[in-house]
Design an enzyme around this catalytic site. Structure first.
Site, PDB file in Angstrom:
ATOM      1  N   GLN A 168      -4.571  -5.132   7.013  1.00 28.69           N
ATOM      2  CA  GLN A 168      -5.479  -5.908   6.630  1.00 28.69           C
ATOM      3  C   GLN A 168      -5.461  -7.779   7.132  1.00 28.69           C
ATOM      4  O   GLN A 168      -6.271  -8.392   6.793  1.00 28.69           O
ATOM      5  CB  GLN A 168      -5.454  -6.356   5.040  1.00 28.69           C
ATOM      6  CG  GLN A 168      -5.372  -5.105   3.971  1.00 28.69           C
ATOM      7  CD  GLN A 168      -7.006  -4.494   4.200  1.00 28.69           C
ATOM      8  OE1 GLN A 168      -7.982  -5.120   4.509  1.00 28.69           O
ATOM      9  NE2 GLN A 168      -6.900  -3.299   3.643  1.00 28.69           N
ATOM     10  N   LYS A 226     -10.701  -0.610  10.365  1.00 25.82           N
ATOM     11  CA  LYS A 226     -10.588  -1.934   9.427  1.00 25.82           C
ATOM     12  C   LYS A 226     -11.219  -3.135  10.401  1.00 25.82           C
ATOM     13  O   LYS A 226     -11.297  -4.003   9.765  1.00 25.82           O
ATOM     14  CB  LYS A 226      -9.555  -2.367   8.792  1.00 25.82           C
ATOM     15  CG  LYS A 226      -9.309  -1.118   7.798  1.00 25.82           C
ATOM     16  CD  LYS A 226      -7.835  -1.598   6.855  1.00 25.82           C
ATOM     17  CE  LYS A 226      -7.209  -0.387   6.196  1.00 25.82           C
ATOM     18  NZ  LYS A 226      -7.948   0.255   5.004  1.00 25.82           N
ATOM     19  N   CYS A 263      -4.521   2.524  -3.893  1.00 23.12           N
ATOM     20  CA  CYS A 263      -3.510   3.025  -3.152  1.00 23.12           C
ATOM     21  C   CYS A 263      -2.317   1.819  -3.385  1.00 23.12           C
ATOM     22  O   CYS A 263      -1.619   1.617  -2.466  1.00 23.12           O
ATOM     23  CB  CYS A 263      -3.542   3.357  -1.726  1.00 23.12           C
ATOM     24  SG  CYS A 263      -4.601   4.670  -1.368  1.00 23.12           S
ATOM     25  N   HIS A 314       0.996  -0.999  -0.048  1.00 22.35           N
ATOM     26  CA  HIS A 314      -0.043  -0.108  -0.004  1.00 22.35           C
ATOM     27  C   HIS A 314       0.733   1.112   0.104  1.00 22.35           C
ATOM     28  O   HIS A 314       1.936   1.088   0.439  1.00 22.35           O
ATOM     29  CB  HIS A 314      -0.746  -0.057   1.292  1.00 22.35           C
ATOM     30  CG  HIS A 314      -1.947   1.035   1.370  1.00 22.35           C
ATOM     31  ND1 HIS A 314      -1.514   2.130   1.849  1.00 22.35           N
ATOM     32  CD2 HIS A 314      -3.132   0.970   1.190  1.00 22.35           C
ATOM     33  CE1 HIS A 314      -2.962   3.062   1.983  1.00 22.35           C
ATOM     34  NE2 HIS A 314      -3.602   2.200   1.558  1.00 22.35           N
ATOM     35  N   ASP A 350       2.991  -4.342   7.787  1.00 21.12           N
ATOM     36  CA  ASP A 350       2.010  -3.529   7.836  1.00 21.12           C
ATOM     37  C   ASP A 350       0.907  -4.288   7.858  1.00 21.12           C
ATOM     38  O   ASP A 350       0.349  -5.406   7.133  1.00 21.12           O
ATOM     39  CB  ASP A 350       1.976  -2.882   6.514  1.00 21.12           C
ATOM     40  CG  ASP A 350       0.497  -2.146   6.162  1.00 21.12           C
ATOM     41  OD1 ASP A 350      -0.569  -2.499   6.693  1.00 21.12           O
ATOM     42  OD2 ASP A 350       0.261  -1.598   5.065  1.00 21.12           O
TER      43      ASP A 350
HETATM   44  N1  7TS Z   1      -1.862  -0.690   4.429  1.00 24.30           N
HETATM   45  C1  7TS Z   1      -2.659  -1.300   3.965  1.00 24.30           C
HETATM   46  C2  7TS Z   1      -2.358  -2.755   3.636  1.00 24.30           C
HETATM   47  C3  7TS Z   1      -3.938  -0.948   3.818  1.00 24.30           C
HETATM   48  O1  7TS Z   1      -5.066  -1.581   3.408  1.00 24.30           O
HETATM   49  C4  7TS Z   1      -4.351   0.374   4.199  1.00 24.30           C
HETATM   50  C5  7TS Z   1      -5.706   0.873   4.072  1.00 24.30           C
HETATM   51  C6  7TS Z   1      -3.301   1.028   4.793  1.00 24.30           C
HETATM   52  C7  7TS Z   1      -1.984   0.441   4.947  1.00 24.30           C
HETATM   53  C8  7TS Z   1      -3.648   2.295   5.289  1.00 24.30           C
HETATM   54  O2  7TS Z   1      -4.352   2.311   6.512  1.00 24.30           O
HETATM   55  P1  7TS Z   1      -4.930   3.702   7.235  1.00 24.30           P
HETATM   56  O3  7TS Z   1      -6.035   3.144   8.050  1.00 24.30           O
HETATM   57  O4  7TS Z   1      -3.890   4.545   7.793  1.00 24.30           O
HETATM   58  O5  7TS Z   1      -5.616   4.511   6.025  1.00 24.30           O
HETATM   59  N2  7TS Z   1      -6.368   0.539   2.852  1.00 24.30           N
HETATM   60  C9  7TS Z   1      -7.382   0.963   2.258  1.00 24.30           C
HETATM   61  C10 7TS Z   1      -7.904   0.317   1.083  1.00 24.30           C
HETATM   62  O6  7TS Z   1      -7.814  -0.833   0.589  1.00 24.30           O
HETATM   63  N3  7TS Z   1      -9.215   1.019   0.878  1.00 24.30           N
HETATM   64  O7  7TS Z   1      -9.197   2.273   1.292  1.00 24.30           O
HETATM   65  C11 7TS Z   1      -8.136   1.994   2.489  1.00 24.30           C
END
Ligand code: 7TS
Length: 414
Positions: free
Chosen positions: A207, A230, A370, A127, A204
């Site tokens: 997910q 999430k 992303c 990501h 990371d």
């Molecule tokens: N890493 C992964 C693997 C992610 O899926 C996401 C967010 C992030 C980092 C960033 O997370 P945040 O909570 O700091 O924004 N992924 C997604 C997505 O797949 N669609 O919207 C956000």
């Protein structure tokens, strides 16, 4: 293969108020949990209860409400620390989410440690939040970024790892589960290799933590980042876990109230970890209710969640295969993937697919997610993505597939 949801999962779904609404005149089918999950009633109630009764700033006031807020805030920290297998609550720093957690490591550890010629090993399925912070740091320090590549099923090619990992490698930063493909990475194996050259490992977990039992000690990593929103928690909540000795040796990331011991005119000394990294008023309600979300997930149970999601995923993959004209990206082996299906359909643009589905009450995400390096790898600019969570059922899959059949009526069979 199931054709109707099991009653126990219907009961789980009933605990999510947002899932009971109609959208575009149809009962909502929410298949965008990889972006953010819906929230169960217990989390929503805890949020209201906190603001109605306990709202006060933490670690400051000597009064009843501040005491209550502080206790709940620190109890939630201990809960989340144990939720991911941390040795001690002080190893868990609250952040706004995964993005902030990774930026914390990049800005603090990265800027402090990396030098010209050092290498940071990423993967091409990251990501952007696990790429861009490292680019920013690399530009300032002269460190070099290298990448573990993917194969045609979107799995990391680990055969080259012994060449990619050298005595110059200071950090390996990889995703536990890909948000764009659903690939589950063998983090433990990567960690073992990294340790051989003395590199640290950042995972990371955005997910992963919502869907499976994560044990940071078992994984053998050094940093683990995840997001609360999430995993049934509120937006703006999340955490960085890191080994105690690392957090202790790292300089602060933000300066301000509550992260200091003594402030002088020209310099200051820092509070103990984790407070050293929590300048200013934190997201108190977010942390406390993320604790409630973790309890909720524990009560349903990760074994049950994983089994249910696998059942829904297997059913979905089969139905898409039966429909035909759908290209699904990511591993074919169910053991190597989680509940994310990224797909394209001939000439139908993913945004058009998403718009048609939306008009039928089915919410998916379309775009590059992303993860532009993933799109580049497959020679595409975007995919449609359906992502599943514990409240989804095979009925939702049926509604998705009905919607995709209507996409094919409009755009042709693909
Ligand atoms: N890493 C992964 C693997 C992610 O899926 C996401 C967010 C992030 C980092 C960033 O997370 P945040 O909570 O700091 O924004 N992924 C997604 C997505 O797949 N669609 O919207 C956000």
């Amino acid at each position: 293969m199931p054709t109707s949801p099991r009653p126990e999962w219907t009961a789980v779904r009933a605990q999510f108020p947002a899932m009971t609404q109609d959208v575009s005149g149809h009962p909502l089918v929410y298949l965008d949990s990889a972006a953010t999950s819906q929230k169960p009633r217990v989390v929503l109630d805890a949020l209201a209860k906190y603001y109605e009764r306990d709202n006060a700033n933490v670690h400051r006031g000597i009064h009843e409400l501040s005491r209550r807020a502080t206790i709940a805030y620190e109890e939630a920290r201990a809960k989340l620390a144990s939720f991911i297998g941390a040795a001690d609550p002080s190893e868990l720093v609250w952040t706004r989410g995964t993005t902030e957690a990774i930026n914390l490591v990049a800005s603090s550890w990265g800027l402090d440690t990396l030098k010209e010629g050092d290498e940071v090993l990423l993967s091409s399925m990251e990501h952007h939040s696990n790429i861009v912070p490292w680019q920013l740091v690399a530009h300032r320090t002269g460190a070099r970024l290298r990448y573990i590549e993917m194969d045609d099923q979107g799995r990391l090619v680990l055969d080259d790892l012994s060449e990619l990992l050298t005595e110059r490698t200071r950090l390996v930063a990889v995703t536990h589960i890909s948000n764009a493909l659903g690939t589950v990475n063998p983090v433990r194996e990567i960690t073992e290799h990294a340790k051989k050259v003395g590199a640290l490992v950042l995972v990371d977990g955005a997910q992963a933590v919502p869907h499976r039992r994560v044990d940071v000690q078992e994984l053998g990593c050094d940093f683990y980042a995840f997001s609360g929103h999430k995993m049934c928690g509120p937006t703006g909540s999340g955490a960085l876990w890191a080994r105690r000795e690392l957090l202790e040796s790292m300089p602060p990331y933000h300066g301000g109230g509550e992260m200091i011991r003594i402030v002088g005119r020209d310099s200051s000394t820092w509070a103990e970890i984790p407070h050293k990294f929590e300048a200013g008023t934190p997201n108190i309600a977010g942390a406390i209710t993320l604790g409630v979300a973790a309890d909720f997930l524990d009560e349903v149970g990760f074994d049950a969640i994983a089994e249910h999601e696998r059942e829904v995923l297997a059913y979905a993959l089969q139905r898409l295969d039966d429909l035909g004209g759908v290209t699904v990206y990511g591993p074919t082996d169910l053991d190597e993937r989680s509940g994310v299906i990224s797909f394209t359909m001939g000439d139908a643009h993913p945004h058009d697919i998403s718009t048609i589905l939306d008009s039928r009450g089915v919410a998916i995400r379309a775009g590059h997610h992303c993860a532009q390096l993933v799109m580049k790898h497959f020679g595409i600019s975007a995919t449609a993505r359906a992502s599943f969570y514990l409240y989804n059922s095979t009925d939702d899959v049926d509604r998705l597939v009905e919607g995709l059949a209507s996409v094919q009526e409009i755009f042709g069979p693909g």
